[in-house]
Design an enzyme around this catalytic site. Structure first.
Site, PDB file in Angstrom:
ATOM      1  N   ASN A  67       0.874  -1.174   0.000  1.00 13.61           N
ATOM      2  CA  ASN A  67       0.000   0.000   0.000  1.00 13.61           C
ATOM      3  C   ASN A  67       0.914   1.227   0.000  1.00 13.61           C
ATOM      4  OD1 ASN A  67      -1.756   2.073   0.455  1.00 13.61           O
ATOM      5  ND2 ASN A  67      -2.383   1.400   2.519  1.00 13.61           N
ATOM      6  N   SER A  88       3.693  -2.087  10.165  1.00 16.36           N
ATOM      7  CA  SER A  88       5.146  -2.162  10.328  1.00 16.36           C
ATOM      8  C   SER A  88       5.735  -3.526   9.972  1.00 16.36           C
ATOM      9  CB  SER A  88       5.558  -1.736  11.742  1.00 16.36           C
ATOM     10  OG  SER A  88       5.142  -0.396  11.990  1.00 16.36           O
ATOM     11  N   LYS A  95       0.092   4.253  -0.321  1.00 19.56           N
ATOM     12  CA  LYS A  95      -0.543   5.451   0.262  1.00 19.56           C
ATOM     13  C   LYS A  95      -0.316   6.652  -0.669  1.00 19.56           C
ATOM     14  CE  LYS A  95      -0.128   3.258   4.709  1.00 19.56           C
ATOM     15  NZ  LYS A  95      -0.019   3.372   6.153  1.00 19.56           N
ATOM     16  N   GLY A 109       2.799   2.434  10.700  1.00 19.15           N
ATOM     17  CA  GLY A 109       3.747   3.534  10.536  1.00 19.15           C
ATOM     18  C   GLY A 109       4.471   3.908  11.817  1.00 19.15           C
ATOM     19  N   HIS A 122      -9.410   1.379   4.980  1.00 17.05           N
ATOM     20  CA  HIS A 122      -8.138   1.549   5.686  1.00 17.05           C
ATOM     21  C   HIS A 122      -8.346   2.477   6.870  1.00 17.05           C
ATOM     22  CE1 HIS A 122      -4.006   2.629   6.556  1.00 17.05           C
ATOM     23  NE2 HIS A 122      -3.650   1.545   5.875  1.00 17.05           N
ATOM     24  N   GLU A 150      -5.127  -4.766  10.631  1.00 15.78           N
ATOM     25  CA  GLU A 150      -4.106  -3.739  10.806  1.00 15.78           C
ATOM     26  C   GLU A 150      -4.353  -3.019  12.124  1.00 15.78           C
ATOM     27  OE1 GLU A 150      -2.305  -2.570   6.719  1.00 15.78           O
ATOM     28  OE2 GLU A 150      -3.854  -1.128   7.246  1.00 15.78           O
ATOM     29  N   GLU A 193      -6.705   4.851   7.920  1.00 20.64           N
ATOM     30  CA  GLU A 193      -6.490   6.279   7.596  1.00 20.64           C
ATOM     31  C   GLU A 193      -7.739   6.870   6.959  1.00 20.64           C
ATOM     32  OE1 GLU A 193      -2.884   5.572   5.423  1.00 20.64           O
ATOM     33  OE2 GLU A 193      -1.891   5.056   7.306  1.00 20.64           O
TER      34      GLU A 193
END
Ligand code: 13P
Length: 269
Positions: free
Chosen positions: A9, A213, A11, A174, A96, A168, A98
């Protein structure tokens, strides 16, 4: 047997030049990919065409990072599922964390997008996962259960097996902090048990991949867990060497015994 899915991904990183350069190095370092695993990259919308052109003779699949829930219409700035299929995408990331956090996507919207993806034969990778506070309050199973049930609500068995779940944990995205292999396995097995209540043995055919990660240093341990069927990789997928190394780890693990029922045994019962 469930095939590993190793997905990058990207992003909001990388325009056309970056995409071309990164994929050139990946193709150079990894000219052939074992047919026992699926490899996917999800660049930004504007870089999809160049990625599709560059990868059309390779084994690497291309996916998008989002779709609009409607088929078409007056939705300025949005992208439809059919546009992505026409462009050559085979997967789409949905829900996701985010997008849930910054664009207020809730379970109901994610489910609508999922149905739109399935109608258009775009394979959805639906992300679920708890926040740090939710884990600290010991509510992680409850949160992930609600997201999983909302994702699969009303799906037929044929639809359900098209869906990939990406667990996730938001605190691992991240941050450099990864779920331990035990934490990942525990949650993946839990998700599969929820799916088994709805779909019986077919739950064994649904891929549940881990994101947060993942990198070459921890991929082996994570991917060795029996219910971890691949990775959704952010940062490390932007580095050709790291991404290729995770692909190679997955390939090496397909030779180890992953005793998993095929969904066809269901129909024979
Ligand atoms: P990182 O691998 O950078 O933690 O990102 C994970 C992720 O969000 C993939 O969708």
């Amino acid at each position: 047997m469930r095939k590993f899915l190793i997905a990058g991904n990207w992003k909001m990183n990388g325009g056309e030049q970056f995409t071309f350069d990164l994929l050139s190095v990946i193709k150079n370092q990894k000219p052939a990919i074992s047919e026992d695993i699926d490899v996917l990259v999800c660049p930004s919308f504007v870089s999809l065409s160049i990625a599709i052109d560059q990868l059309h003779k390779s084994d690497v699949l291309v996916g998008a990072q989002n779709i609009h829930e409607a088929e078409k219409g007056a939705y300025t700035g949005e992208i439809s599922a059919s546009m992505l299929v026409e462009a050559g995408c085979s997967y789409v990331l949905l829900g996701h964390s985010e997008r849930r956090a910054y664009y207020h996507e809730d379970d109901a919207l994610v489910h609508k997008k999922l149905q739109t993806a399935l109608r258009n034969e775009l394979a959805p990778v639906v992300c679920v996962g708890e926040l740090l506070d939710e884990r600290k309050e010991n509510r992680h199973f409850e949160v992930v259960k609600a997201q999983t049930l909302a994702t699969f609500e009303g799906l037929t068995y044929e639809q359900a097996v098209q869906v990939v779940v990406a667990y996730e944990p938001v605190w691992a995205i991240g941050t450099g902090e990864t779920a331990s292999p035990e934490q990942a396995q525990e949650m993946h097995a839990f998700i599969r048990s929820i799916l088994a209540e709805q779909f019986g043995d077919a739950a064994n055919a649904i891929r549940i991949i881990y994101g947060g990660s993942m990198k070459p240093a921890n991929a082996q341990e994570l991917l060795s867990q029996p219910d971890v069927d691949g990775g959704l990789i952010g940062g490390a997928s932007l580095d050709a060497k790291s991404f290729v190394s995770i692909i190679e780890i997955a390939e090496s693990l397909t030779n180890s015994v992953r005793e998993i029922d095929s969904p066809t045994t269901l129909e024979e019962d």
